[in-house]
Design a protein around this motif. Structure first.
Motif, PDB file in Angstrom:
ATOM      1  N   ARG B 109       0.797  -1.220   0.000  1.00 37.28           N
ATOM      2  CA  ARG B 109       0.000   0.000   0.000  1.00 37.28           C
ATOM      3  C   ARG B 109       0.832   1.273   0.000  1.00 37.28           C
ATOM      4  O   ARG B 109       0.463   2.276  -0.631  1.00 37.28           O
ATOM      5  N   PHE B 110       1.918   1.243   0.761  1.00 33.80           N
ATOM      6  CA  PHE B 110       2.644   2.488   1.003  1.00 33.80           C
ATOM      7  C   PHE B 110       4.066   2.467   0.451  1.00 33.80           C
ATOM      8  O   PHE B 110       4.716   1.414   0.394  1.00 33.80           O
ATOM      9  N   ILE B 111       4.547   3.653   0.093  1.00 36.24           N
ATOM     10  CA  ILE B 111       5.972   3.885  -0.124  1.00 36.24           C
ATOM     11  C   ILE B 111       6.409   4.795   1.022  1.00 36.24           C
ATOM     12  O   ILE B 111       5.759   5.817   1.275  1.00 36.24           O
ATOM     13  N   VAL B 112       7.469   4.391   1.722  1.00 36.57           N
ATOM     14  CA  VAL B 112       7.917   5.171   2.878  1.00 36.57           C
ATOM     15  C   VAL B 112       9.092   6.067   2.472  1.00 36.57           C
ATOM     16  O   VAL B 112      10.131   5.560   2.044  1.00 36.57           O
ATOM     17  N   ASN B 113       8.911   7.344   2.593  1.00 30.46           N
ATOM     18  CA  ASN B 113      10.010   8.273   2.306  1.00 30.46           C
ATOM     19  C   ASN B 113      10.708   8.712   3.591  1.00 30.46           C
ATOM     20  O   ASN B 113      10.059   8.920   4.616  1.00 30.46           O
ATOM     21  N   GLY B 114      11.997   8.843   3.516  1.00 32.06           N
ATOM     22  CA  GLY B 114      12.779   9.277   4.666  1.00 32.06           C
ATOM     23  C   GLY B 114      12.933  10.784   4.693  1.00 32.06           C
ATOM     24  O   GLY B 114      12.147  11.525   4.086  1.00 32.06           O
ATOM     25  N   ARG B 115      13.940  11.230   5.365  1.00 33.45           N
ATOM     26  CA  ARG B 115      14.239  12.665   5.424  1.00 33.45           C
ATOM     27  C   ARG B 115      15.681  12.831   5.840  1.00 33.45           C
ATOM     28  O   ARG B 115      16.328  11.901   6.320  1.00 33.45           O
ATOM     29  N   PHE B 116      16.220  14.015   5.660  1.00 31.69           N
ATOM     30  CA  PHE B 116      17.495  14.364   6.291  1.00 31.69           C
ATOM     31  C   PHE B 116      17.463  15.832   6.647  1.00 31.69           C
ATOM     32  O   PHE B 116      16.608  16.589   6.186  1.00 31.69           O
ATOM     33  N   ASP B 117      18.391  16.200   7.509  1.00 28.96           N
ATOM     34  CA  ASP B 117      18.546  17.596   7.889  1.00 28.96           C
ATOM     35  C   ASP B 117      20.042  17.890   7.848  1.00 28.96           C
ATOM     36  O   ASP B 117      20.796  17.339   8.651  1.00 28.96           O
ATOM     37  N   PRO B 118      20.495  18.709   6.918  1.00 31.43           N
ATOM     38  CA  PRO B 118      21.940  18.922   6.757  1.00 31.43           C
ATOM     39  C   PRO B 118      22.595  19.516   7.994  1.00 31.43           C
ATOM     40  O   PRO B 118      23.812  19.409   8.167  1.00 31.43           O
ATOM     41  N   ARG B 119      21.795  20.082   8.882  1.00 33.77           N
ATOM     42  CA  ARG B 119      22.366  20.643  10.112  1.00 33.77           C
ATOM     43  C   ARG B 119      22.815  19.541  11.067  1.00 33.77           C
ATOM     44  O   ARG B 119      23.449  19.816  12.077  1.00 33.77           O
ATOM     45  N   ASP B 120      22.478  18.287  10.756  1.00 33.63           N
ATOM     46  CA  ASP B 120      22.951  17.161  11.568  1.00 33.63           C
ATOM     47  C   ASP B 120      24.394  16.777  11.239  1.00 33.63           C
ATOM     48  O   ASP B 120      24.965  15.888  11.880  1.00 33.63           O
ATOM     49  N   GLY B 121      24.941  17.390  10.199  1.00 33.81           N
ATOM     50  CA  GLY B 121      26.364  17.205   9.884  1.00 33.81           C
ATOM     51  C   GLY B 121      26.745  15.776   9.563  1.00 33.81           C
ATOM     52  O   GLY B 121      25.939  14.984   9.067  1.00 33.81           O
ATOM     53  N   GLU B 122      27.998  15.448   9.879  1.00 29.33           N
ATOM     54  CA  GLU B 122      28.581  14.140   9.553  1.00 29.33           C
ATOM     55  C   GLU B 122      27.749  12.977  10.105  1.00 29.33           C
ATOM     56  O   GLU B 122      27.490  11.991   9.416  1.00 29.33           O
ATOM     57  N   ALA B 123      27.306  13.111  11.371  1.00 26.68           N
ATOM     58  CA  ALA B 123      26.555  12.029  12.011  1.00 26.68           C
ATOM     59  C   ALA B 123      25.260  11.734  11.260  1.00 26.68           C
ATOM     60  O   ALA B 123      24.848  10.571  11.127  1.00 26.68           O
ATOM     61  N   GLY B 124      24.642  12.787  10.759  1.00 26.32           N
ATOM     62  CA  GLY B 124      23.368  12.625  10.053  1.00 26.32           C
ATOM     63  C   GLY B 124      23.505  11.816   8.773  1.00 26.32           C
ATOM     64  O   GLY B 124      22.557  11.149   8.354  1.00 26.32           O
ATOM     65  N   LEU B 125      24.687  11.879   8.158  1.00 26.09           N
ATOM     66  CA  LEU B 125      24.905  11.096   6.935  1.00 26.09           C
ATOM     67  C   LEU B 125      24.796   9.604   7.236  1.00 26.09           C
ATOM     68  O   LEU B 125      24.217   8.838   6.469  1.00 26.09           O
TER      69      LEU B 125
END
Lengths: 258, 349
Positions: B109-125
């Motif tokens: 039924r669903f497609i799940v999209n993620g997100r990112f926030d570039p202010r999270d820096g290296e760890a966020g990658l």
């Protein structure tokens, strides 16, 4: 060139507008006419525009209260369609409202208060503080980003009014048509264009001109008008959206002064 | 699937949410103001019979969502967009994990999209990598106006945003949904200005940028960018509901989009639970540009409607579409968009 251009008109409020136009001239005629009242104040506020919607705040229903005290101090309350309406535009409207009221002859203390907004506290305090040192017309508080933002939307408003003028002119339109000729065929639409140019400090003798006042060549004219139509659709649509949201938030009664 | 007058429409709902905006989840007045702001949009633009109470709207059960989208609502596939807003909501407004867990209970039924926030820096990658590993992301939803501490927003053109977009490209996350629409702005830096999409779309031609809410209330700015960048798409969430309360305005929006972009780059989204797909889809299938505006905008053909309601998004997400739903390739009734042609009518600045 028929458009009167006032120095400093790059700001939202021209000197003539801030002085409340004909009303100010009348009130200066005798000492007892200098008493400010709600009608004069309302007329002054009707010269404050939402920069993005290109409509007066009075017409948009943004002025929810306006009252004078015995000492001629005035308090105005402004409200916006959503809690998160752009604070930069909110700032401009609060500051502009303050400026036109301060310029009214005989007026005492002026308080303009923005209600129900996430940045209300900062905006109300900021505008009140700026008023103590800024000149009457320095509503952008010396902030170049805010001044540029205002100019961007003044330019859009100018383009949108030109598109309305082009429609009114119909087959009479051509790239070298002068303002005077346009005014004879479509006086109201031409006047609207000239008001926008005055706000921008833009001088041109042509009915249709670019941001620098230069005529748009005949071969570029259709593309220019197509571009202008999208701008006009965008501006009109924004006003429609905001009116609807304001009504949802506060009910259909949007004007405290008839 | 929706069928009407012998025509069948495959529906991909490009923009849906499974959120928790309830008072228990609100951290501060911003969280309260945000859901109330959504609610005003819902109340202002929904037909009366589809209006909820604020309490219903703040948090709705999973069963209700499944019913509204797939049983009553004609959706074949719905894309779940993640909106974190963790400065305003204790558990986030709707995170990828919350969406993903719900989606797993309803396979196909669903497609799940993620997100990112570039202010999270290296760890966020690294977080993005793990998110992708867990949920096989094909897209992300970005909220450039999201608050984070003292920051009131970011831009797609920021150097760190480029690092994240590069990571998306490396991981095969091709669809970048960007919220560029009404509401939240920071004070002096306009995070919903669409100009940063222009830079990013040029720098990452292999990624698709779906501008949700078509930049409203800056439709014109969006159109200039989409005209010049072939990988920029118009997401109709928020624009769609005008079809009910302001049909002439809706005609102008869709007419402008068809002129500047062409019919292959416009995708439907209900923005559930702000609006329900059932009435949006039914009204859109019945919709026609008013006669007095057809000289300017032309007409909406059945093929255009099929593409907008599902086929365009299906192409972006590599969905297999049963043959019965297909329409001929290439520009159809709307003619080639300005952006597809060799000459570009540049917006005078």
């Amino acid at each position: 060139m028929t458009s009167p251009v006032i120095a400093g008109a790059a700001h939202g409020i021209t000197a003539a507008e801030a002085g409340a136009g004909p009303d100010a001239a009348v009130s200066g005629a005798g000492p007892d006419r200098a008493t400010p009242d709600r009608e004069t104040a309302w007329a002054a506020l009707s010269r404050v525009f939402d920069p993005e919607l290109d409509k007066p705040i009075t017409e948009l229903g943004f002025v929810s209260d306006l009252r004078f005290a015995d000492d001629y101090s005035v308090r105005v309350e402004l409200r916006l369609p959503t809690y998160f309406c752009a604070p930069n535009f909110a700032w401009l409207m609060v500051a502009d409202a303050r400026d036109v009221l301060v310029a009214l002859p005989g007026v005492g203390r002026v308080d303009v208060v923005l209600l129900d907004h996430f940045a209300a506290e900062e905006i109300n305090a900021g505008v009140a503080a700026a008023g103590s040192f800024a000149s009457g017309f320095d509503t952008d508080g010396g902030d170049p980003e805010l001044a540029e933002l205002r100019a961007t939307f003044e330019r859009k408003a100018h383009v949108a009014t030109q598109e309305r003028l082009a429609r009114a002119l119909g087959p009479h339109l051509h790239s070298r048509l002068t303002v005077g000729e346009a005014a004879r065929i479509a006086p109201a639409a031409t006047a609207a264009v000239l008001r926008r140019r005055e706000r921008l400090g833009l001088v041109s003798g042509f009915a249709i001109c670019d941001d620098r006042g230069a005529p748009v060549s005949e071969d570029r004219l259709p593309g220019w008008l197509r571009f202008a139509r999208t701008v006009r659709v965008s501006v009109d649509g924004n006003a429609t959206l905001c009116r609807g949201l304001l009504e949802t938030r506060y009910g259909p009664d949007t004007t405290p002064v008839s | 699937m929706y069928s009407k007058d012998g025509q069948s429409y495959y529906i991909v709902d490009g923009h849906t949410h499974f959120w928790d905006g309830s008072p228990a989840n609100q951290i501060n007045r911003y969280g309260e103001g945000f859901i109330k702001c959504f609610y005003d949009y819902h109340a202002n633009l929904s037909p009366d019979e589809y209006k909820w109470t604020l309490e219903e709207f703040e948090r709705y059960p999973e069963e209700r969502m499944i019913h509204d989208l797939f049983e009553a609502g004609h959706d074949d596939i719905a894309i779940l967009q993640s909106t974190y807003l963790t400065d305003w909501y204790v558990n986030g407004f709707n995170t990828t994990e919350q969406n993903g867990e719900m989606a797993e209970r309803h396979p196909g039924r669903f497609i799940v999209n993620g997100r990112f926030d570039p202010r999270d820096g290296e760890a966020g990658l690294g977080v993005l990598e793990r998110l992708h590993e867990r949920w096989q992301l094909r897209g992300v939803k970005l909220y450039t106006a999201e608050w984070k501490g003292d920051s009131k927003g970011w831009k797609l053109s920021d150097p760190w945003a480029y690092r994240y977009l590069q990571k998306c490209q490396d991981l095969g996350i091709r669809n970048i949904h960007v919220h560029k629409g009404p509401t939240v702005y920071p004070m002096n830096r306009d995070a919903f200005d669409v100009a940063d999409v222009d830079d990013a779309a040029t720098a990452f031609p292999a990624l698709n940028f779906i501008v949700e809410h078509v930049g409203l209330p800056r439709l014109d700015d969006f159109c200039w960018i989409a005209t010049q960048e072939p990988n920029v798409y118009a997401g109709l969430a928020v624009a769609m509901p005008f079809i009910h309360s302001r049909p002439r305005y809706f005609a102008q929006i869709i007419g402008e989009l068809l002129y500047w972009l062409d019919e292959n780059r416009i995708v439907f989204g209900s923005d559930y639970a702000i609006w329900q797909p059932k009435w949006l889809i039914e009204k859109f299938v019945d919709f026609q540009i008013p006669e007095d505006m057809q000289g300017e905008y032309g007409v909406l053909t059945t093929d255009i409607k099929k593409k907008v309601l599902g086929l365009n998004a299906a192409r972006l997400y590599d969905l297999k579409i049963p043959g019965e739903f297909e329409v001929p390739e290439g520009p159809g009734g709307s003619g080639p968009g300005i952006g597809s042609g060799p000459t570009v009518a540049t917006a005078p600045r």
